[in-house]
Design an enzyme around this catalytic site. Structure first.
Site, PDB file in Angstrom:
ATOM      1  N   HIS A  14       4.418 -28.250  29.683  1.00 38.24           N
ATOM      2  CA  HIS A  14       5.126 -28.987  30.757  1.00 38.24           C
ATOM      3  C   HIS A  14       6.375 -28.177  31.107  1.00 38.24           C
ATOM      4  O   HIS A  14       7.357 -28.169  30.369  1.00 38.24           O
ATOM      5  CB  HIS A  14       5.532 -30.392  30.289  1.00 38.24           C
ATOM      6  N   HIS A  16       9.020 -26.676  34.406  1.00 40.67           N
ATOM      7  CA  HIS A  16       9.479 -26.568  35.797  1.00 40.67           C
ATOM      8  C   HIS A  16      10.019 -25.163  36.013  1.00 40.67           C
ATOM      9  O   HIS A  16      11.023 -24.783  35.393  1.00 40.67           O
ATOM     10  CB  HIS A  16      10.594 -27.580  36.082  1.00 40.67           C
ATOM     11  N   LYS A 100      -0.639 -34.286  38.636  1.00 40.61           N
ATOM     12  CA  LYS A 100       0.564 -34.936  38.128  1.00 40.61           C
ATOM     13  C   LYS A 100       0.883 -36.190  38.928  1.00 40.61           C
ATOM     14  O   LYS A 100       0.997 -36.147  40.161  1.00 40.61           O
ATOM     15  CB  LYS A 100       1.747 -33.952  38.222  1.00 40.61           C
ATOM     16  N   HIS A 137       4.123 -39.077  34.664  1.00 42.59           N
ATOM     17  CA  HIS A 137       5.545 -39.358  34.442  1.00 42.59           C
ATOM     18  C   HIS A 137       5.604 -40.875  34.248  1.00 42.59           C
ATOM     19  O   HIS A 137       5.536 -41.634  35.212  1.00 42.59           O
ATOM     20  CB  HIS A 137       6.409 -38.910  35.628  1.00 42.59           C
ATOM     21  N   HIS A 175       6.341 -35.923  28.394  1.00 41.64           N
ATOM     22  CA  HIS A 175       7.667 -36.144  27.820  1.00 41.64           C
ATOM     23  C   HIS A 175       7.876 -37.582  27.356  1.00 41.64           C
ATOM     24  O   HIS A 175       8.711 -38.313  27.888  1.00 41.64           O
ATOM     25  CB  HIS A 175       8.790 -35.716  28.771  1.00 41.64           C
ATOM     26  N   ASP A 248       9.475 -29.354  29.191  1.00 41.15           N
ATOM     27  CA  ASP A 248      10.134 -29.996  30.331  1.00 41.15           C
ATOM     28  C   ASP A 248      11.421 -29.260  30.689  1.00 41.15           C
ATOM     29  O   ASP A 248      12.370 -29.857  31.197  1.00 41.15           O
ATOM     30  CB  ASP A 248      10.407 -31.480  30.062  1.00 41.15           C
TER      31      ASP A 248
END
Ligand code: NCD
Ligand code: ZN
Length: 360
Positions: A14, A16, A100, A137, A175, A248
């Protein structure tokens, strides 16, 4: 006391990486330490089509050093207009690994996400049929729900009903931040796993608020009480195949974090492996680090573990990282775990040499 650890090159399930200047600034920290990463699609505009995912993958690879053996595993951003055939095409091509789900308004760039889960049921049915993972999420956005309860309420109101309706759907609770989340994952005998971040294993909510407001420790889902942090740590070191690393790592320019309405996210990819070695050592579970960072995630995604090895060495002095890095005209704060880290990732030896040593 053990002061050297050789393990399979890890994966970050995960991540970004952003775009433009920030992508150029951060990508190499992931590609040097991780073999593969699940790349989040919450760009502006979001990555909603296979072509956009392929173009983004090219932009990532354009800034990854040629000497790094790194594969970005792309994802698509689910909207109420997503076409089931489009995501199936991406999955069949091998380029897109997952979809996602962002509840609209839950986090950074989630406005285009899902307001009414019923509207995306045809997509989820298709995903259940083809075995494509749904990355969730897991927070409700109902303003009446306290921000610290939003994960637990999401499980009851959204996730559990979806899983009951589609028992074949493969779900990753991204997460996970609460004991409720850990317990829910453990209660499932199939179709449900979770990623755990570096920072949620280390910090509880005092880090954001006690003694002053600390925007660099603000992330989403927000840090929780100590009892939740302890549950996450126990899950991470347990070797349970349902839990694996997703850092994350979520870089934002410092000005956007130090603001009256600061952005959520911490930049952790630069120092995650030495920090995690410290966490696992604190738990007396160094031997389980590889399972968490390098084996369980690969098994869930149906890929072989990386063949290369990495070497972690415990030094006599704590590691020093830059406290910020440049990204174009801006700067990004580097995650500070708040304790000394003696473990260091030895990047001087070639992975091939390590592979031989580890198997001989
Ligand atoms: C992430 C981001 O900034 O993209 N922020 C964060 O605090 N983790 C989004 C997310 O994963 O919620
Ligand atoms: Zn994220």
């Amino acid at each position: 006391m053990k002061n050297e650890l050789i393990l399979t090159r890890p994966d970050d399930m995960h991540l970004h990486l952003r775009d433009g200047d920030i992508l150029a600034a951060v990508a190499s920290y992931s590609s040097r330490d991780f073999g593969r990463a699940i790349i989040m699609p919450n760009l502006v505009p979001p990555v909603t089509t296979v072509n956009a995912a392929l173009a983004y993958r090219d932009r990532v690879m354009a800034v990854v050093p040629a000497t790094d053996d790194f594969t970005p595993m792309m994802t698509l951003y689910l909207t109420e207009a997503t076409n089931p055939e489009e995501i199936a095409r991406g999955f069949a091509s091998g380029a897109v690994k997952a979809v996602k789900l962002y509840p609209a308004g839950a986090t950074t760039n989630s406005e285009g996400g899902v307001r009414d889960i019923k509207k995306v049921m045809p997509v989820l049915e298709k995903m259940a049929e083809i075995g494509m993972p749904l990355l969730v999420h897991g927070e409700v956005t109902d303003p009446e729900i306290d921000i610290f309860d939003r994960e637990a309420v999401f499980i009851d109101r959204v996730l559990d009903p979806v899983r009951r309706a589609l028992p074949e759907l493969r779900v990753v609770m991204e997460h996970v931040t609460t004991k409720n989340g850990v317990d829910y994952v453990k209660s499932a005998d199939r179709g449900l796993v979770a990623t755990l971040t570096t920072h949620h294993l280390i910090l509880n909510r005092n880090a954001i608020l006690a003694g002053g407001i600390r925007p660099h420790y603000y992330c989403l889902p927000v840090l929780k009480r100590e009892k939740h942090r302890l549950a996450l740590r126990a899950a991470a070191v347990s070797a349970d195949p349902r839990f694996f690393l997703g850092t994350d790592s979520a870089p934002h320019p410092i000005f956007a974090k130090e603001s009256p309405c600061g952005c959520a996210g911490m930049f952790t990819s630069i120092n995650t492996m030495p920090i995690l070695a410290t966490v696992f050592e604190q738990e007396g579970k160094l031997g389980q680090l590889e399972t968490f960072t390098s084996l369980n995630g690969a098994a869930f995604y149906g890929i072989a573990p990386n063949s290369a090895k990495i070497r972690l060495v415990k030094r006599t002095r704590p590691q020093i990282w830059p406290n910020r890095i440049s990204a174009g005209p801006d700067e990004i704060m580097v995650f500070d775990p708040g304790f000394p880290v003696f473990w260091d990732l030895d990047r001087h030896k070639r992975p091939a040499t390590l592979q031989k040593e580890a198997t001989s």
